[in-house]
Design an enzyme around this catalytic site. Structure first.
Site, short mmCIF file in Angstrom:
data_model
loop_
_atom_site.label_atom_id
_atom_site.label_comp_id
_atom_site.label_asym_id
_atom_site.label_seq_id
_atom_site.Cartn_x
_atom_site.Cartn_y
_atom_site.Cartn_z
N ARG A 92 -8.39 -0.21 5.13
CA ARG A 92 -7.53 0.74 4.42
C ARG A 92 -6.22 0.09 4.00
NH1 ARG A 92 -6.68 6.32 7.27
NH2 ARG A 92 -5.52 6.48 5.33
N ASP A 101 5.17 1.30 11.87
CA ASP A 101 3.93 0.66 11.41
C ASP A 101 3.76 -0.76 11.91
OD1 ASP A 101 3.84 2.25 8.11
OD2 ASP A 101 3.48 3.00 10.13
N LYS A 152 0.85 -1.21 0.00
CA LYS A 152 0.00 0.00 0.00
C LYS A 152 0.88 1.25 0.00
CE LYS A 152 -1.60 1.69 4.03
NZ LYS A 152 -1.29 3.10 4.31
N ASN A 153 1.89 1.27 0.86
CA ASN A 153 2.69 2.49 1.03
C ASN A 153 3.68 2.73 -0.09
OD1 ASN A 153 1.24 2.99 3.27
ND2 ASN A 153 2.87 2.52 4.74
N ARG A 190 0.05 15.52 11.78
CA ARG A 190 0.76 15.08 10.58
C ARG A 190 1.17 16.31 9.74
NH1 ARG A 190 -0.61 9.70 9.55
NH2 ARG A 190 1.21 9.62 8.20
#
Ligand code: EPZ
Length: 453
Positions: free
Chosen positions: A420, A328, A22-23, A129
């Site tokens: 997600r 993460d 995903k990242n 963020r």
């Protein structure tokens, strides 16, 4: 809203294929804005964040076509895109607020279209963020950046009555927490079309940055040193077509390694990026988890077998930028350490508020003591199932892992957070032997009404 119902205690065993990252996928996708040529990505996972980015890029004038893999053992689907209307340059709040990674459209859109308006991403459950480093980098390349009604408004000043072009520069991208992953992606991407050479000092070294640089170079860019703290980009006039395969998701792989560890399991992961997981595997090894992988094949796409016994050793772990232990995976490892044979120490150095899972684990009988950015985990003999609330993507994964080991029923609410970043997690865990169901609140209420619950 959907929830997971997990009846813990089953030992997980079997095999699964790790999906595309995903990242990596999110900044890679914005690369379509750097060219008007055909743009293909493979091993694209089917995730809510990816769907959001597809919607954003369609709004930004791109044709977007996704072919799902529909095969749980495939690493992902195929995304075919092309920028067809380059007059659009506004990434709206309604899209950006749902996904912070939308900010990675800023650099590519500005570099090729000469202007970009992107809503300032808000904070989220894991903390504030900021994007100051993104703006520092793009300003160094000559962008004129202002803030207007919650939007970042960036443009390249015109030169001699003609559309301007970014100018290569040397820029320091370090912040109080080290480097910035998406900030590095933004500046590196924009610099590929700048006039002259850009040097990014204190660049992020994450594998996702290396994958992005590899894709940009396949499009005709000249990026050197990706994966090291100093990245050099020699600007070119334009970029061409690309057909790129996304690296496997190291965080998904690390999460399923934790699933094996917490259930005394035996899980084999295909398409596993062990080369990007050395810090995580080092910690699992010190906990007494066994990992065997085929060193002869591509260490970013190898097969890794994880086995664990009943006794897990306590450890110390501190999150750091890559190649250190990834933030993460902090929540997921905490779930495992709740059952270790002694006291562990977890320190979070990247997002100091990334502990919303601590209170929820406490509801399951975990013994956790937070002091600022450190949590002491005092291992217990067993966790007890309970209703818990997911707060963010990786905290959700932590609570699912705890539920897999807990005695009794754990209900993880708001699993939209999980969707997600994890594709069909309940199906894949069930295939490994977990007793897990996805239900909707309506179903659960119906159950209560009919006395079933
Ligand atoms: C990426 O976010 C990942 N997201 C995050 O994964 C990951 O936790 C993070 O990198 C760190 O590894 C994606 O790739 C889509 P940062 P990013 O900019 O790039 C501070 C997940 O669970 N900072 O590297 O947004 C920031 O506050 C997600 O998959 C500034 O100070 O993170 C943080 O403390 C969560 N100024 C640190 O740097 C800035 O301009 C690292 O943030 C930017 C960041």
């Amino acid at each position: 809203m959907d929830r997971f119902e997990i009846r813990g205690g089953n030992r997980l065993a079997g095999r699964l294929t790790i999906k595309g990252s995903k990242n990596a996928a999110l900044p890679l996708m914005t690369g379509v804005l750097l060219t008007d040529q055909p743009f293909v990505l493979r091993d694209v996972p089917e995730l809510a964040d990816i769907a959001n980015m597809r919607r954003l890029l369609a709004e930004l004038g791109c044709s977007v076509e996704y072919t799902a893999d529909n095969d749980v053992d495939s690493p992902g689907g195929v995304l075919t895109m092309r920028a067809v209307d380059e007059t659009v340059s506004h990434a709206r709040y309604e899209v950006v607020r749902t996904m912070r990674a939308s900010i990675s459209a800023l650099g590519p859109m500005l570099a090729r279209r000469g202007a970009a308006r992107v809503s300032l991403p808000g904070g989220c459950a894991i903390g504030e963020r900021p994007v100051d480093l993104h703006l520092r980098g793009l300003t160094a390349l000559g962008a004129d950046i202002t803030l207007d009604s919650g939007d970042i408004v960036a443009r390249i000043p015109r030169a001699g009555g003609r559309a301007g072009r970014l100018k290569g520069a040397r820029v320091f991208m370090g912040g109080p927490f080290g480097s910035t992953v998406l900030g590095t992606a933004n500046v590196m991407s924009a610099a590929t079309l700048a006039e002259g050479t850009t040097i990014i000092e204190c660049a992020a070294c994450e594998p996702e940055i290396v994958d992005l640089a590899n894709m940009l170079n396949a499009m005709g860019a000249k990026v050197e040193g990706a994966g090291s703290p100093r990245v050099t980009i020699h600007g070119v006039k334009e970029l061409g077509p690309v057909d790129h395969r996304i690296i496997p998701d190291r965080i998904e792989a690390g999460t399923y390694m934790c699933a094996a560890a917490i259930t005394c399991g035996d899980i084999t992961l295909d398409n596993c990026p062990v080369d990007a997981l050395m810090a995580h595997m080092d910690r699992l090894h010190h906990m007494g988890v066994t990992m065997q992988f085929d060193a002869s094949s591509d260490p970013m796409r190898t097969t890794c077998r994880i086995t664990a016994g009943r006794v897990l050793n306590p450890i110390e772990v501190t999150t750091q930028p890559h190649p250190g232990f990834p933030t993460d995976l902090q929540a997921q490892l905490m779930a495992v350490l709740c059952l270790a044979d002694g006291n562990s120490v977890i320190t979070e150095r990247i997002f100091t508020e990334r502990f919303l899972h601590v209170a929820e684990l406490g509801r399951m009988g975990a013994q956790l003591y937070r002091q600022g950015s450190t949590v002491i985990v005092s291992g217990v003999r067993r966790l007890t199932g309970a209703p818990v609330m997911a707060s963010d993507l990786r905290a959700s994964a932590c609570l699912v892992l705890a539920g897999l080991a807990a005695h009794g029923l754990t209900t993880v609410n708001r699993v939209y957070h999980l969707d997600r970043g994890y594709e069909r997690m309940e199906d894949r865990l069930r295939a490994l032997g977990a007793d897990i169901q996805r239900t909707s609140e309506k179903e659960a209420q119906t159950g209560i009404a009919s006395g079933m619950a």
